[in-house]
Design an enzyme around this catalytic site. Structure first.
Site, PDB file in Angstrom:
ATOM      1  CD  GLU A   1      12.286   3.745   1.337  1.00  0.00           C
ATOM      2  OE1 GLU A   1      11.578   3.392   0.374  1.00  0.00           O
ATOM      3  OE2 GLU A   1      12.626   2.974   2.248  1.00  0.00           O
TER       4      GLU A   1
ATOM      5  CG  ASP B   1       6.716   3.190   6.985  1.00  0.00           C
ATOM      6  OD1 ASP B   1       7.905   2.819   7.011  1.00  0.00           O
ATOM      7  OD2 ASP B   1       5.824   2.564   6.385  1.00  0.00           O
TER       8      ASP B   1
END
Length: 557
Positions: free
Chosen positions: A210, A18
């Site tokens: 997301e 991420d």
């Protein structure tokens, strides 16, 4: 930013999921998720995007306590998907801590007001540094925030916006998600005004929209968002609007970056979760997560990959040319051809130097020569210092390092060791255990509810034992206790029993994009003897589930 060294992907090896980054004070600042690991939210900096220095972690033991990381539910809970941004001269990281057992924390004496603030924020928080990342204030719980994967966007008029993702209130398909935006009061860290839903993903039926990031350029607001989860269908999309709150128009080329169409054997999978920056020379760059795979299996988790970004017709073009995240990128912004000889990876420890290994970056392999699969085998051993190892509250007696390469071993000396592991999570691991009373060693594998002892034998004097993750094969080995010690470079002056070894693994060829097709290393480390072996696939993310990467750990006696 016109560097002389090419970028070699991935720019950090091992579990660094991420990624988010920004250009600040003449260099790139990159942060990645850490879940329950401490130090957490590791930060790296680079002036040329090719050579990365570890700049510390935003979460130390004190901040971990304030985030209640001692009460996470599992290995895959804790600190999710951060974003790093500049707020004037300050650096801000926003993130989410997920699945905290508040009742247990309160029973152990946690401050009820702090627990209530965390719950009002649904775990969403900010950390702030006023000294270039040396120290961090917070967490500041963001009252009214929901969901996860937050971003902080400051508009040109100074308005602060909180951008996040949560499940749709009235979904039209399973796992439909909303990308939303609300005004943020930076003085009180509270959200005000209505929620503006910006996006559900580019594709009809898109799941898990997301990782939203918003960029303003030439009068447009660009929304970058991932969809379809961080697995094989992972993809990146973009949309734009003349207003920060929308309406947003999807890029007609969506998804604008993915590897999901390349087949499950392509050596880099799961591409998505992008963030972009512009350097001091006006060049745009992107970073995303991806997973290196061997025969369809990934063991090292999700790693950061860097690529150039251009703009055409007021739309971003990620990895222009063929749409693949390349292995090699020239830092003048022009795509380099996939080199096959003399490629020197810019690793966080200095591309094969003897510099310290940082908590977020255990040893990378040195430079690779891709021209010959028959080159002499070589190995590199090192001791991971106690102040450069990772810890998790779920296994407090252990010290961990990230598995960073396709040939990776962890050592044990029976006189000082209780157990070593290569672990995907608490329930999926390979272990080597020592019984001091009976002077026996045993090799164990656990795959969820199934636990097997592969071998048991008396401990031999003067022997060291290793667990080796060798491509898709798991090996238990022994060797003279002195083997590898002479060339083991200490990563710090602090003593630690954790020692690892990396092999220069061969490959079968070069795939599109310039990535090597790795295979099991047919060579054995010098003086090493095989005790037992088995298929390592159960340690992969694909078999174990979830989205972590393998860790190598030791529990001293």
């Amino acid at each position: 930013m016109n560097g002389t060294a090419p970028i070699i992907n991935p720019v950090l090896h091992g579990f660094h999921p991420d990624p988010s980054w920004m250009w600040h004070d003449g260099k790139a600042w990159l942060v990645t998720s850490s879940f329950g690991l401490v130090p957490g939210l590791p930060i790296y900096t680079s002036a040329d995007l090719a050579h990365w220095d570890y700049a510390g972690a935003a979460i130390d033991a004190t901040v971990a306590d304030r985030l209640f990381l001692g009460y996470i539910a599992s290995d895959e809970r804790g600190v999710f998907a951060p974003s790093i941004r500049a707020l004037g001269s300050a650096i801000v990281i926003v993130s989410t801590v997920v699945s905290i057992d508040s009742r247990r924390a309160l029973a152990d004496g946690a401050d009820p007001d702090a627990i209530a603030a965390m719950e009002r924020a649904n775990g969403n928080f900010a950390l702030v540094s006023h000294d270039g990342g040396a120290t961090w204030d917070g967490p500041y719980w963001v009252d009214g925030a929901t969901g996860n994967d937050p971003d902080l966007f400051i508009d040109e008029d100074g308005t602060a916006w909180w951008v996040g993702s949560h499940q749709s209130a009235n979904p039209r398909w399973p796992y439909q998600s909303d990308i939303y935006m609300r005004r943020l009061d930076l003085d009180r860290w509270t959200l005000n005004g209505p929620e503006h839903v910006l996006w559900h993903g580019a594709m009809e039926g898109a799941t898990w929209a997301e990782s939203p990031h918003i960029v303003r350029k030439d009068g447009w607001y660009y929304l970058f968002a991932a969809e379809a989860g961080t697995e094989r269908r992972h993809a990146q999309s973009a949309a734009r609007s003349k207003s920060p709150i929308g309406p947003y128009q999807g890029d007609p080329c969506n998804p604008i970056l993915t590897h999901r169409h390349l087949g499950g054997r392509y050596p880099v999978q799961n591409i998505g979760h992008c963030d972009v920056l512009r350097d001091d020379d006006g060049q745009w760059w992107g970073v995303c997560l991806g997973s290196r795979v061997i025969d369809g299996y990934s063991f090292m988790g999700r790693e950061p990959f860097v690529f150039p970004v251009t703009w055409e017709d007021d739309w971003p073009v990620l990895a222009p040319g063929d749409g693949l995240v390349p292995r090699i990128v020239a830092t003048d912004g022009n795509r380099a051809s996939a080199g096959r000889t003399g490629e020197h990876a810019g690793t966080a420890d200095g591309a094969g130097s003897d510099a310290a290994i940082d908590p977020g970056d255990t040893p990378d392999a040195a430079a690779h020569d891709d021209s010959s699969a028959d080159r002499p085998a070589s190995w590199r051993s090192m001791a991971i210092g106690a102040d450069h190892t990772l810890h998790t509250p779920l296994q407090p007696d252990w010290s961990w390092a990230k598995v960073t390469e396709t040939d990776f071993s962890v050592f044990a000396l029976p006189e000082s060791t209780g157990e070593i592991r290569i672990q995907q999570n608490q329930g999926v691991y390979a272990a080597l255990r020592f019984d001091a009373d009976t002077r026996t060693a045993e090799g164990v594998i656990r795959n969820g509810g199934d636990r097997s002892i592969l071998w048991r034998r008396p401990i031999e004097d003067g022997k060291a034992y290793t667990i080796r993750l060798n491509g898709t094969r798991l090996e238990f080995r022994d060797e003279p206790a002195s083997a590898g010690a002479a060339d083991a470079q200490p990563t710090t002056t602090a003593e630690s029993p954790l020692r690892v070894r990396i092999g220069d693994a061969p490959h079968a060829g070069i795939a599109a994009g310039g990535y090597p097709l790795h295979r099991v290393n047919p060579c054995d480390p010098p003086s090493s003897r095989l005790i037992a072996q088995c298929d390592a696939a159960f340690l992969s993310t694909e078999r174990a589930g979830g989205y972590l990467g393998c860790l190598a750990g030791i529990r001293p006696r």
